[in-house]
Write a protein that holds these residues in place. Sequence first.
Motif, mmCIF file in Angstrom:
data_model
loop_
_atom_site.group_PDB
_atom_site.id
_atom_site.type_symbol
_atom_site.label_atom_id
_atom_site.label_comp_id
_atom_site.label_asym_id
_atom_site.label_seq_id
_atom_site.Cartn_x
_atom_site.Cartn_y
_atom_site.Cartn_z
ATOM 1 N N LEU A 14 50.776 32.820 63.324
ATOM 2 C CA LEU A 14 49.577 32.053 63.027
ATOM 3 C C LEU A 14 48.378 32.845 63.546
ATOM 4 O O LEU A 14 48.307 33.141 64.731
ATOM 5 N N PRO A 15 47.447 33.194 62.667
ATOM 6 C CA PRO A 15 46.319 34.021 63.095
ATOM 7 C C PRO A 15 45.326 33.290 64.001
ATOM 8 O O PRO A 15 44.573 33.918 64.736
ATOM 9 N N VAL A 26 43.367 24.138 64.082
ATOM 10 C CA VAL A 26 43.132 24.730 62.775
ATOM 11 C C VAL A 26 44.435 24.683 61.981
ATOM 12 O O VAL A 26 45.505 24.934 62.520
ATOM 13 N N ARG A 27 44.328 24.382 60.711
ATOM 14 C CA ARG A 27 45.495 24.424 59.837
ATOM 15 C C ARG A 27 45.479 25.762 59.110
ATOM 16 O O ARG A 27 44.838 25.912 58.079
ATOM 17 N N ALA A 28 46.159 26.699 59.677
ATOM 18 C CA ALA A 28 46.208 28.042 59.088
ATOM 19 C C ALA A 28 47.624 28.315 58.598
ATOM 20 O O ALA A 28 48.601 27.769 59.117
ATOM 21 N N ARG A 29 47.729 29.167 57.618
ATOM 22 C CA ARG A 29 49.037 29.579 57.110
ATOM 23 C C ARG A 29 49.548 30.762 57.913
ATOM 24 O O ARG A 29 48.781 31.623 58.338
ATOM 25 N N ARG A 30 50.832 30.783 58.089
ATOM 26 C CA ARG A 30 51.448 31.924 58.769
ATOM 27 C C ARG A 30 51.249 33.175 57.925
ATOM 28 O O ARG A 30 51.302 33.114 56.700
ATOM 29 N N GLN A 31 51.057 34.286 58.600
ATOM 30 C CA GLN A 31 50.856 35.560 57.913
ATOM 31 C C GLN A 31 51.891 36.560 58.382
ATOM 32 O O GLN A 31 52.372 36.479 59.520
#
Length: 115
Positions: A14-15, A26-31
Amino acid sequence: MLAPLGPGGSGRYLPVLWDLERDRAVRARRQPVPPEAVLLVAGALLQGIGLPFDVVVHLRVAPAARRRRTPAHQAWALPAFDRYDDEVDPAGLADAVVLADHPDRPALVLGDRFS
Protein backbone atom coordinates in the motif's frame (compact mmCIF):
# COMPACT_ATOMS: atom_id res chain seq x y z
CA MET A 1 3.39 -4.93 6.80
CA LEU A 2 6.77 -6.51 6.03
CA ALA A 3 5.50 -9.95 5.01
CA PRO A 4 4.25 -8.98 1.51
CA LEU A 5 7.71 -7.68 0.67
CA GLY A 6 9.63 -10.63 2.10
CA PRO A 7 10.40 -14.10 0.72
CA GLY A 8 7.21 -15.77 -0.46
CA GLY A 9 5.26 -12.52 -0.11
CA SER A 10 2.83 -11.13 -2.63
CA GLY A 11 5.23 -8.38 -3.72
CA ARG A 12 2.45 -5.81 -3.41
CA TYR A 13 2.22 -2.91 -0.98
CA LEU A 14 0.00 0.00 0.00
CA PRO A 15 1.67 3.24 -1.10
CA VAL A 16 -0.13 5.29 1.56
CA LEU A 17 -2.15 4.48 4.67
CA TRP A 18 -3.11 7.87 6.13
CA ASP A 19 -4.07 11.25 4.67
CA LEU A 20 -2.38 13.78 6.93
CA GLU A 21 -4.37 16.75 5.61
CA ARG A 22 -7.77 15.10 6.12
CA ASP A 23 -6.64 13.12 9.19
CA ARG A 24 -8.21 9.90 8.04
CA ALA A 25 -7.41 6.60 6.40
CA VAL A 26 -6.83 6.44 2.67
CA ARG A 27 -8.37 3.84 0.40
CA ALA A 28 -5.49 3.05 -1.88
CA ARG A 29 -4.94 0.06 -4.13
CA ARG A 30 -2.01 -2.22 -3.56
CA GLN A 31 0.79 -1.72 -6.04
CA PRO A 32 3.55 -4.05 -7.20
CA VAL A 33 6.98 -3.49 -5.74
CA PRO A 34 9.40 -2.41 -8.47
CA PRO A 35 12.27 -4.78 -9.25
CA GLU A 36 15.38 -4.05 -7.18
CA ALA A 37 13.32 -2.01 -4.67
CA VAL A 38 14.73 -1.36 -1.21
CA LEU A 39 12.52 -0.93 1.84
CA LEU A 40 13.88 1.43 4.48
CA VAL A 41 12.30 1.14 7.91
CA ALA A 42 13.06 3.99 10.28
CA GLY A 43 12.08 3.94 13.91
CA ALA A 44 13.24 3.88 17.48
CA LEU A 45 13.57 0.73 19.58
CA LEU A 46 13.04 -1.69 16.65
CA GLN A 47 15.88 -4.15 17.17
CA GLY A 48 15.61 -7.23 19.32
CA ILE A 49 11.96 -7.96 18.54
CA GLY A 50 12.60 -10.35 15.66
CA LEU A 51 11.90 -8.21 12.60
CA PRO A 52 13.48 -9.90 9.57
CA PHE A 53 15.77 -7.14 8.28
CA ASP A 54 18.53 -7.95 5.80
CA VAL A 55 20.77 -5.09 6.94
CA VAL A 56 20.49 -2.97 10.09
CA VAL A 57 22.09 0.44 10.55
CA HIS A 58 21.81 1.75 14.11
CA LEU A 59 22.07 5.48 14.80
CA ARG A 60 23.71 5.58 18.21
CA VAL A 61 23.49 8.57 20.50
CA ALA A 62 25.28 8.18 23.84
CA PRO A 63 23.13 8.68 26.96
CA ALA A 64 24.84 11.97 27.88
CA ALA A 65 24.31 13.40 24.39
CA ARG A 66 20.71 12.14 24.40
CA ARG A 67 20.07 14.02 27.64
CA ARG A 68 21.63 17.22 26.29
CA ARG A 69 19.69 17.12 23.02
CA THR A 70 16.27 15.97 24.25
CA PRO A 71 13.80 18.78 24.92
CA ALA A 72 12.50 18.90 28.49
CA HIS A 73 8.94 17.99 27.44
CA GLN A 74 10.26 14.71 25.93
CA ALA A 75 12.64 13.76 28.77
CA TRP A 76 10.11 11.24 30.06
CA ALA A 77 11.20 8.89 27.23
CA LEU A 78 14.90 8.83 28.13
CA PRO A 79 14.72 5.87 30.56
CA ALA A 80 13.25 3.70 27.78
CA PHE A 81 16.23 4.43 25.52
CA ASP A 82 18.68 3.70 28.37
CA ARG A 83 16.94 0.40 29.08
CA TYR A 84 16.91 -0.47 25.37
CA ASP A 85 20.68 0.14 25.16
CA ASP A 86 21.29 -2.04 28.24
CA GLU A 87 18.91 -4.92 27.50
CA VAL A 88 18.94 -5.16 23.69
CA ASP A 89 22.42 -3.80 22.81
CA PRO A 90 21.29 -2.44 19.44
CA ALA A 91 24.84 -1.41 18.46
CA GLY A 92 25.96 -5.00 19.00
CA LEU A 93 23.16 -6.36 16.80
CA ALA A 94 23.60 -3.87 13.95
CA ASP A 95 25.54 -4.45 10.75
CA ALA A 96 26.72 -0.84 10.88
CA VAL A 97 26.56 1.86 13.53
CA VAL A 98 26.50 5.60 12.95
CA LEU A 99 27.83 7.42 15.99
CA ALA A 100 25.57 10.46 16.04
CA ASP A 101 26.46 12.31 19.24
CA HIS A 102 27.46 15.25 17.05
CA PRO A 103 25.11 15.35 14.02
CA ASP A 104 27.54 17.59 12.15
CA ARG A 105 30.33 15.01 12.61
CA PRO A 106 28.86 11.48 12.37
CA ALA A 107 31.17 8.49 12.39
CA LEU A 108 30.49 5.15 10.71
CA VAL A 109 31.47 1.86 12.35
CA LEU A 110 31.02 -1.24 10.20
CA GLY A 111 30.34 -4.63 11.72
CA ASP A 112 32.18 -7.86 10.88
CA ARG A 113 29.83 -8.48 7.97
CA PHE A 114 31.19 -5.46 6.06
CA SER A 115 34.76 -5.15 7.25
